[in-house]
Design a protein around this motif. Structure first.
Motif, PDB file in Angstrom:
ATOM      1  N   PHE B  52      -2.622  -5.722  27.992  1.00 47.69           N
ATOM      2  CA  PHE B  52      -3.747  -4.226  28.089  1.00 47.69           C
ATOM      3  C   PHE B  52      -4.745  -5.398  27.943  1.00 47.69           C
ATOM      4  O   PHE B  52      -5.865  -4.314  27.822  1.00 47.69           O
ATOM      5  N   GLY B  55      -9.199  -7.219  31.234  1.00 41.03           N
ATOM      6  CA  GLY B  55      -9.574  -6.515  32.788  1.00 41.03           C
ATOM      7  C   GLY B  55     -11.114  -6.696  32.909  1.00 41.03           C
ATOM      8  O   GLY B  55     -12.177  -7.484  32.207  1.00 41.03           O
ATOM      9  N   HIS B 298     -11.122   1.398  27.167  1.00 32.86           N
ATOM     10  CA  HIS B 298     -10.791   2.300  28.736  1.00 32.86           C
ATOM     11  C   HIS B 298      -9.682   1.591  28.869  1.00 32.86           C
ATOM     12  O   HIS B 298      -9.155   2.730  29.428  1.00 32.86           O
ATOM     13  N   ARG B 299      -8.617   1.391  28.434  1.00 31.98           N
ATOM     14  CA  ARG B 299      -8.030   1.210  28.129  1.00 31.98           C
ATOM     15  C   ARG B 299      -6.455   1.387  27.013  1.00 31.98           C
ATOM     16  O   ARG B 299      -5.373   1.259  26.895  1.00 31.98           O
ATOM     17  N   GLU B 302      -3.907   3.883  27.428  1.00 30.42           N
ATOM     18  CA  GLU B 302      -2.780   3.759  28.616  1.00 30.42           C
ATOM     19  C   GLU B 302      -1.710   2.723  27.306  1.00 30.42           C
ATOM     20  O   GLU B 302      -0.660   3.161  27.545  1.00 30.42           O
TER      21      GLU B 302
END
Lengths: 64, 321
Positions: B52, B55, B298-299, B302
């Protein structure tokens, strides 16, 4: 220079009172059509109000 | 044959051969795990977390520069009488809060690592993002990294002054800590920087002073030229609302209660926000950020669900989400 700036920042609540709260008060009074007491002009009332509030904030260390 | 018979050696006394308790063969940590289990969990955790990291980060840069440009345009538009003030006020509040999110990524060099091609962008995003809240990036980064190094340490964590017994007290404290005579938030930061005494700390102090003077100069100039209400609604009030919102969601909510919670898996909580994921800026999963600051905001959601079984095994309360 640094010492002068430190002094300015130390008195910032008072300066904020006369520099910002005073004209803001006057302009809000004009916007909402609130007359100033004792025959004062809105800006004169703003200066008394803002200056006093800023001075109190400076001494007490709290705005409220 | 009974269990005791199996445990007994011939001729031995029951009291000396059967253990009085189920004490483990090796010392266990406070989480009830032995060091081999902890090591295996950690390896697994790192392997998952690695997926993660990084990105697409350009949207943070676009958001930072776009919002800053729009916010800056409010000033001439207000003076020209071409601005919808209530809308500008709402957007300014949003920019103040959102700016901290983009600068936060820059604080952790997630937009560009030192020495990389995008380092300049990282520094530029950080620099413009926190101007609306009058909080220079140099100070924000130093203090935020101190917060990570010493999370929940009453003396060393710069954000410890945000601690409050409940939600309402926390909101009150976000305002109280900004009072001129209170050693909280930016006043606390200034004191810590002065104590640090490093060149970076001195630079941060100078930049703070300059930005504060620019802020006051702008407010005073606009106010005495007949635009006090405009200045209040574009900068002064949104800054206060933004700072309180940031302090509540980024500092109090994920770290409460702070007292004594300094361990890696206990210094930050998983919590369910009443305003949801977006409006709480992803802070429900702030634990992931503290474990792996290289995972972009934003990750983290997740990453949390991927790491949840491991976190549970490490004793983290994962019941809220």
């Amino acid at each position: 220079m640094a010492a002068v700036l430190k002094q300015v920042l130390a008195w910032m609540p008072f300066f904020f009172g006369i520099g910002f709260i005073a004209p803001l008060t006057a302009q809000l009074m004009q916007l909402w059509e609130i007359p100033a007491p004792f025959g004062l002009s809105p800006i004169a009332f703003g200066l008394v109000f803002g200056g006093t509030w800023g001075l109190i904030a400076n001494i007490r260390g709290r705005w409220l | 044959m009974s269990e005791n018979d199996l445990l007994l050696r011939t001729g031995a006394d029951t009291e000396t051969t059967v253990p009085a308790s189920d004490r483990p063969a090796m010392p266990l940590g406070p989480d009830g795990l032995d060091r081999y289990t902890r090591r295996d969990l950690r390896k697994e955790e790192i392997a998952i977390a690695r997926q993660f990291h990084g990105g697409t980060m350009w949207p943070y840069a676009v958001a930072a520069f776009g919002c800053f440009a729009v916010w800056l345009s409010f000033f001439p538009l207000a003076i020209m009488g071409m601005l919808n003030l209530p809308l500008a006020f709402v957007l300014s509040c949003f920019f103040c809060v959102g700016g901290y999110v983009t600068s936060h990524e820059a604080m952790h060099s997630n937009i560009g690592q030192p020495g990389s091609k995008t380092r300049w962008l990282n520094e530029a995003v950080g620099a413009v993002s926190t101007i609306p809240i009058v909080f220079p990036f140099s100070m924000a980064r130093l203090m935020h990294l101190e917060h990570h190094y010493h999370c929940n340490d009453p003396l060393k964590d710069p954000d410890y002054t945000d601690e409050a017994p409940n939600m309402w007290a926390a909101w009150y404290k976000t305002w109280y800590n900004r009072q001129p005579g209170v050693d909280g938030s930016i006043h606390h930061y200034k004191r810590i920087l002065a104590e640090m005494g490093t060149p970076a700390a001195r630079r941060a102090l100078v930049e703070t002073m300059i930005l504060q003077l620019v802020f006051m100069g702008t407010l005073f100039t606009m106010a005495w030229n007949g635009y006090a209400i405009e200045a209040a609604l574009i900068w002064w009030l949104p800054r206060h609302i933004g700072l309180s919102y940031i302090r509540f969601f980024l500092s109090w909510a994920p770290h409460h209660p702070r007292e004594g919670k300094t361990g890696r898996y206990e210094n930050t909580n998983i919590f369910k926000s009443r305003v949801g994921h977006i409006l709480s800026m992803g802070m429900q999963y702030h634990l992931i950020h503290h474990l792996y600051p290289g995972i972009p905001n934003h990750r983290t959601k997740e990453a949390y669900y991927a790491l949840k079984p491991i976190l549970k095994a490490r004793g983290v309360d994962v019941s809220p989400l």
